[in-house]
Design an enzyme around this catalytic site. Structure first.
Site, PDB file in Angstrom:
ATOM      1  N   GLY A 154       0.830  -1.212   0.000  1.00 12.78           N
ATOM      2  CA  GLY A 154       0.000   0.000   0.000  1.00 12.78           C
ATOM      3  C   GLY A 154       0.855   1.247   0.000  1.00 12.78           C
ATOM      4  O   GLY A 154       2.091   1.185  -0.085  1.00 12.78           O
ATOM      5  N   GLY A 204       1.629   4.808   2.048  1.00 11.64           N
ATOM      6  CA  GLY A 204       1.457   5.562   3.291  1.00 11.64           C
ATOM      7  C   GLY A 204       1.719   7.035   3.015  1.00 11.64           C
ATOM      8  O   GLY A 204       2.037   7.416   1.885  1.00 11.64           O
ATOM      9  N   GLU A 205       1.607   7.852   4.076  1.00 13.58           N
ATOM     10  CA  GLU A 205       1.788   9.292   3.889  1.00 13.58           C
ATOM     11  C   GLU A 205       3.212   9.628   3.487  1.00 13.58           C
ATOM     12  O   GLU A 205       3.462  10.516   2.687  1.00 13.58           O
ATOM     13  CB  GLU A 205       1.451   9.995   5.207  1.00 13.58           C
ATOM     14  CG  GLU A 205       1.469  11.493   5.096  1.00 13.58           C
ATOM     15  CD  GLU A 205       1.717  12.182   6.433  1.00 13.58           C
ATOM     16  OE1 GLU A 205       1.798  11.494   7.459  1.00 13.58           O
ATOM     17  OE2 GLU A 205       1.855  13.411   6.422  1.00 13.58           O
ATOM     18  N   PHE A 206       4.180   8.847   4.028  1.00 14.15           N
ATOM     19  CA  PHE A 206       5.581   9.194   3.821  1.00 14.15           C
ATOM     20  C   PHE A 206       6.267   8.343   2.767  1.00 14.15           C
ATOM     21  O   PHE A 206       7.405   8.583   2.420  1.00 14.15           O
ATOM     22  CB  PHE A 206       6.344   9.048   5.137  1.00 14.15           C
ATOM     23  CG  PHE A 206       5.906  10.020   6.178  1.00 14.15           C
ATOM     24  CD1 PHE A 206       6.469  11.283   6.230  1.00 14.15           C
ATOM     25  CD2 PHE A 206       4.933   9.699   7.104  1.00 14.15           C
ATOM     26  CE1 PHE A 206       6.087  12.203   7.190  1.00 14.15           C
ATOM     27  CE2 PHE A 206       4.541  10.602   8.071  1.00 14.15           C
ATOM     28  CZ  PHE A 206       5.113  11.861   8.109  1.00 14.15           C
ATOM     29  N   GLY A 207       5.608   7.302   2.291  1.00 16.60           N
ATOM     30  CA  GLY A 207       6.230   6.422   1.304  1.00 16.60           C
ATOM     31  C   GLY A 207       5.470   5.112   1.251  1.00 16.60           C
ATOM     32  O   GLY A 207       4.394   4.983   1.839  1.00 16.60           O
ATOM     33  N   GLU A 208       6.071   4.144   0.552  1.00 13.51           N
ATOM     34  CA  GLU A 208       5.345   2.889   0.376  1.00 13.51           C
ATOM     35  C   GLU A 208       5.274   2.064   1.663  1.00 13.51           C
ATOM     36  O   GLU A 208       6.151   2.172   2.519  1.00 13.51           O
ATOM     37  CB  GLU A 208       6.065   2.041  -0.682  1.00 13.51           C
ATOM     38  CG  GLU A 208       5.731   2.509  -2.074  1.00 13.51           C
ATOM     39  CD  GLU A 208       6.862   2.294  -3.055  1.00 13.51           C
ATOM     40  OE1 GLU A 208       7.975   1.961  -2.615  1.00 13.51           O
ATOM     41  OE2 GLU A 208       6.613   2.481  -4.250  1.00 13.51           O
ATOM     42  N   ASP A 223      -8.183   9.622  15.888  1.00 15.00           N
ATOM     43  CA  ASP A 223      -8.556   9.252  14.516  1.00 15.00           C
ATOM     44  C   ASP A 223      -8.991   7.785  14.484  1.00 15.00           C
ATOM     45  O   ASP A 223      -8.586   7.023  13.610  1.00 15.00           O
ATOM     46  CB  ASP A 223      -7.377   9.501  13.572  1.00 15.00           C
ATOM     47  CG  ASP A 223      -7.821   9.512  12.105  1.00 15.00           C
ATOM     48  OD1 ASP A 223      -9.042   9.509  11.854  1.00 15.00           O
ATOM     49  OD2 ASP A 223      -6.950   9.521  11.221  1.00 15.00           O
TER      50      ASP A 223
HETATM   51  O1  ACK Z   1      -6.155  -1.971   3.591  1.00 16.17           O
HETATM   52  P1  ACK Z   1      -4.756  -2.342   3.437  1.00 16.17           P
HETATM   53  O2  ACK Z   1      -4.390  -3.603   2.765  1.00 16.17           O
HETATM   54  O3  ACK Z   1      -4.030  -2.291   4.877  1.00 16.17           O
HETATM   55  O4  ACK Z   1      -3.929  -1.100   2.814  1.00 16.17           O
HETATM   56  C1  ACK Z   1      -3.310  -0.320   3.775  1.00 16.17           C
HETATM   57  C2  ACK Z   1      -1.896   0.024   3.321  1.00 16.17           C
HETATM   58  O5  ACK Z   1      -0.999  -0.814   4.015  1.00 16.17           O
HETATM   59  C3  ACK Z   1      -1.515   1.477   3.578  1.00 16.17           C
HETATM   60  O6  ACK Z   1      -1.589   1.747   4.947  1.00 16.17           O
HETATM   61  C4  ACK Z   1      -1.722  -1.754   4.771  1.00 16.17           C
HETATM   62  N1  ACK Z   1      -1.038  -1.933   6.042  1.00 16.17           N
HETATM   63  C5  ACK Z   1      -0.567  -0.978   6.867  1.00 16.17           C
HETATM   64  N2  ACK Z   1      -0.003  -1.547   7.961  1.00 16.17           N
HETATM   65  C6  ACK Z   1      -0.114  -2.895   7.799  1.00 16.17           C
HETATM   66  C7  ACK Z   1       0.267  -4.018   8.587  1.00 16.17           C
HETATM   67  N3  ACK Z   1       0.879  -3.873   9.765  1.00 16.17           N
HETATM   68  N4  ACK Z   1      -0.010  -5.242   8.104  1.00 16.17           N
HETATM   69  C8  ACK Z   1      -0.646  -5.374   6.922  1.00 16.17           C
HETATM   70  N5  ACK Z   1      -1.040  -4.353   6.152  1.00 16.17           N
HETATM   71  C9  ACK Z   1      -0.775  -3.127   6.586  1.00 16.17           C
HETATM   72  C10 ACK Z   1      -3.110  -1.217   4.980  1.00 16.17           C
END
Ligand code: ACK
Length: 832
Positions: A508, A510-514, A626
């Site tokens: 996915g 994120g705000e700061f990068g992948e 949040d």
């Molecule tokens: O809905 P998702 O698959 O779950 O898409 C977002 C994406 O990264 C951006 O935040 C996934 N994500 C974030 N942290 C985790 C984690 N600890 N384990 C699995 N997926 C994560 C999140």
């Protein structure tokens, strides 16, 4: 008029051949069924006559046949379709229940199609009745065939076997009879099986759950408390599971962990090997002793320093032992304009006689050049410094064995004044202070206004910021209280060498990068799957700090419903935050993908997990701000964990956040009115958001307030409009949501009350049967608020109840006096 049994026999033969052909597959598939299903009667497995009683004698008849292995099969048949007023009964033998309060009855039978009978249908029926008797006969049901057979089928040798299953309960006696009543049909009862389902013995999360007989009601769950396996103990709360009438274990709560000195390997606790230790219940595995320390015995909970190396008792267990160094450095008296007088303590355990000390110092943030001076005493005045400048000092001792390690860094600032200037400045400062105090008093009197009593939550935070900790109470420390944000990160997060991480896929943005995932292989530890948040190249120093902020917060938490921080990578690029991997991603997407796929109990289990995580955060004095389904992650066991502790307290990265009139960015649909209006964010505003999360969960990821604009949402909530109950939502849950949305924040339930209530509902699922009244689903309805049920209302009751349950109720008062007023704090007790 009899069913031509030879044809039936042929069919049975066919059935057996098919069964034998598939037997190898069946064996593997049915292991779980064999384990959890107990037959009380299986007519197929009886060798001799079944000996059931037919009345009248010319009604049901036992016909014995053999299968392809020449094993006898018993069938009971009746076919008096041409005669009036049939009432033929067949009674089984006494069937022992073996303690089961709810049983299943599986019938296999064939039934003749009346229309296909030669010479008209007469009084022919196509159903029969099944009844049971404990003390007197009670009808269970009328049984009809899904498929009846005709003459044609007989010709084609196709026999249409029907299978019907009924459940029966609550049973109150040791046994019962079954009876089949024929009123004029043409039936062959091929097999009757009576069974019940047990939840089989299970070891999960290091807890053993005994083989359990389900309850008597169809939707009842029996709560079972697990026993921690050898050398393990419960973490936070005793592990619990719930046994359903289907023989399934549902809604796991709590878990056991290996006691210190042991680690979990293949579901049991194994002792740490020599050279390894495990000091914290929360750590996963034994770790190798840090440099210059050793664990001479298996099962060590800490490592001891090698000869000549030391560390102080308050150092963390993973800290290396070093040669002796002065323990602390202090400033002696007031600092001068160009000098600072220092003194330090002699090392506790010097490695030989101390010959001299070395004092290293440099101006802060100019560590490329430093000065070293020596002293034979434990004090000295460092001169030639710049006024109003911050200097860093470190001291080390030299013995005949060589130099010890430098002490940690100490910061002191030179004064802007000389001694005489300082005396004048002091007099001015006192005068100004007095003037200000006078002004404040006058201002106070003129306004006639006194500030309202401070919010207890603010008061609590005040103490946290001062890092004052009460015994048994864990508090969250705002990373802002650290002058150097890097220090905060390393205080709460472990630095991980990037070579231990493999990035396998991008999951996915994120705000700061992948955001990526892959395995983390820490030396001496089991490989685990992790999520990796990266900081994209070209960041500013401020962005780096903001990115690592989340790790400084997450690293302070340790709870099964809070996303776990594994560590950070800051010494190489890209900078990364490593957390546990959650297979099912974020809750909102997960629910949308699995619309209507879960039982209510599963959904309540998820909500319970989130509430438990939030209870922990609020106990720590942390306000999330949040909380929304998009910020909850779900793992492969459907365990939900609260995540997203980013600097998004200002919520810059949340796509749902919108600017308010006061300029802040807030996710309007999830936020309590007082937080929107005047930024009053508290655990009570988190409870409001929790109510919205409940609504999201019960509606499988529906968007709160659908396509209404943010402005309309604010207005509607202001006018007491609340979200209507989701479809098929139990009323008890909707009441709880409505309570979370009380305008007056002190009337909202606390998270521990929410957990308590959800536990109650899980224990008694019939309380979830009543669904939201359809009128509550009409939008634009002003709804009356209900309140949360009484017995969940205070924390002390929880601790008290728990003590009562372990027959230690007499200690309740002592617990309260000691500050152990919630089970969370009790779980944090140390041996001291
Ligand atoms: O809905 P998702 O698959 O779950 O898409 C977002 C994406 O990264 C951006 O935040 C996934 N994500 C974030 N942290 C985790 C984690 N600890 N384990 C699995 N997926 C994560 C999140």
């Amino acid at each position: 008029s009899r069913v031509p049994f030879s044809l039936l026999h042929l069919w049975v033969l066919h059935f057996w051949i098919v069964l034998i052909g598939c037997s190898s597959i069946l064996k593997t598939v049915s292991v779980f069924l064999i384990l959890s299903t107990v037959n009380l009667l299986d007519s197929r497995s009886v060798m001799g006559d079944l000996g059931w009683v037919a009345y009248p004698k010319n009604g049901w008849e036992e016909i014995g046949e053999v299968d392809e292995d020449y094993a006898p099969i018993h069938t009971y048949q009746v076919c008096r379709v041409m005669e009036q007023n049939q009432n033929n009964w067949l009674h089984t033998n006494w069937i022992l229940t073996e303690g089961a309060q709810r049983v299943f009855i599986e019938l296999k039978f064939t039934l003749r199609d009346c229309n296909s009978l030669p010479g008209g249908v007469g009084t022919c029926k196509e159903t029969f009745n099944m009844a049971m008797k404990e003390s007197r006969y009670i009808k269970i049901d009328t049984i009809a065939a899904d498929e009846s057979f005709t003459e044609l089928d007989l010709g084609d040798r196709v026999m249409k076997l029907n299978t019907e299953v009924r459940d029966l309960g609550p049973l109150t006696h040791k046994g019962f009879y079954l009876a089949f009543q024929d009123l004029g049909a043409c039936i062959a009862l091929v097999s009757v099986r009576v069974f019940y389902k047990r939840c089989p013995f299970l070891v999960k999360s290091l807890a053993e759950f005994q083989d359990t007989i389900p309850g008597s009601e169809a939707s009842q769950l029996v709560e079972v408390v697990g026993r921690c396996v050898n050398n393990s103990l419960p973490l936070y709360e005793p592990p619990r599971m719930h046994c359903s009438t289907e023989g399934e274990w549902l809604v796991p709560i709590g878990k056991c962990v290996c006691q210190t000195g042991f680690e979990e390997i293949n579901g049991s606790c194994q002792v740490c090997k020599v050279g390894f230790y495990r000091s914290l219940l929360e750590s996963l595995a034994c770790s190798k002793c840090p440099p210059h320390s050793m664990a001479r015995q298996a099962g060590s909970t800490a490592c001891s320093c090698e000869d000549g190396y030391y560390k102080i008792d308050s150092d963390p267990p993973n800290m290396a032992c070093t040669p002796p160094s002065p323990v602390s450095v202090v400033r002696k008296g007031l600092t001068g304009k160009s000098s600072i007088a220092l003194s330090w303590a002699e090392p506790d355990r010097p490695n030989g006689i101390i010959l001299e000390y070395e004092i290293k110092y440099f101006e802060k943030e100019q560590d490329s050049s430093y000065t070293i001076i020596k002293s034979k005493e434990t004090e000295m005045e460092v001169e030639g410094l710049k006024p109003s400048s911050v200097y860093i000092f470190q001291v080390r001792a030299r013995t005949s064995a060589g130099y010890g390690a430098f002490s940690r860094r100490f910061e002191f600032q030179t004064s802007p004044y000389s001694t005489s200037e300082r005396a004048q400045a002091w007099i001015v400062a006192v005068a100004i202070t007095l003037a200000l105090v006078l002004l404040a008093v006058v201002g106070f009197l003129r306004c006639g206004y006194s500030k309202a009593k401070q919010d207890p939550e603010e008061e609590k935070m005040h103490f946290h910021n001062g890092h004052i900790k009460f015994p048994g109470v864990r508090t969250y420390i705002d990373p802002l209280t650290y002058e150097d944000p890097n220090q905060a990160v390393h205080e709460f997060a472990q630095e991980i060498d990037v070579s231990f991480i493999s990035i396998e896929r991008i999951i996915g943005a994120g705000e700061f990068g992948e955001v990526c995932s892959g395995p983390l292989r820490l030396p001496g530890k089991r490989e685990i799957q992790v999520a990796i948040k990266t900081l994209k190249a070209g960041y500013t120093e401020q962005q780096r700090r903001d990115f690592l902020w989340e790790a400084s917060i997450m690293g302070q938490f340790n709870h099964p419903n809070i996303i776990r921080l594994e560590g950070v990578v800051t010494k190489s690029k890209p900078v990364m935050i490593i957390t546990e991997y959650m297979e099912n991603g974020s809750l909102d997407t997960f629910l949308k993908k699995n619309d209507a796929q879960f039982t209510v109990i599963q959904l309540v289990g998820m909500l319970r997990g989130i509430a438990s995580g939030m209870r922990y955060l609020s106990d720590m004095g942390y306000v999330h701000r949040d909380l929304a389904a998009r910020n909850i992650l779900v793992n492969s066991n459907l365990v939900c964990k609260v995540s997203d502790f980013g600097l998004s307290r200002v919520l810059e990265d949340d796509p749902e956040a919108a600017y308010t009139t006061r300029g802040g960015k807030i996710p309007i649909r999830w936020t309590a009115p007082e937080a929107i209006a005047y930024r009053k964010f508290t655990s009570a505003s988190d409870v409001w958001s929790y109510g919205i999360v409940m609504w999201e969960v019960m509606s499988y990821g529906e968007r709160p307030y659908w396509e209404m604009s943010n402005q309309d949402v604010i207005k509607a909530v202001e006018e007491s409009y609340r979200l209507p109950g989701p479809m098929d939502c139990p009323e008890a849950l909707y009441h709880l949501m409505m309570d979370c949305w009380q305008r007056e924040r002190s009337n909202r339930p606390k998270f521990d009350e929410i957990v308590c209530l959800l536990d109650k509902l899980i224990r008694n699922p019939s309380s979830l049967k009543k669904l939201v009244n359809s009128s509550h689903r009409v939008s634009n309805l002003l709804v009356e608020h209900a309140s949360v049920e009484g017995s969940c209302s205070t924390r002390s009751q929880n601790v008290g109840e728990w003590l009562d349950s372990i027959k230690m109720g007499r200690y309740t008062e002592l617990f309260m006096e000691g500050g152990y007023s919630s089970l969370e704090t009790v779980a944090q007790m140390t041996s001291e």
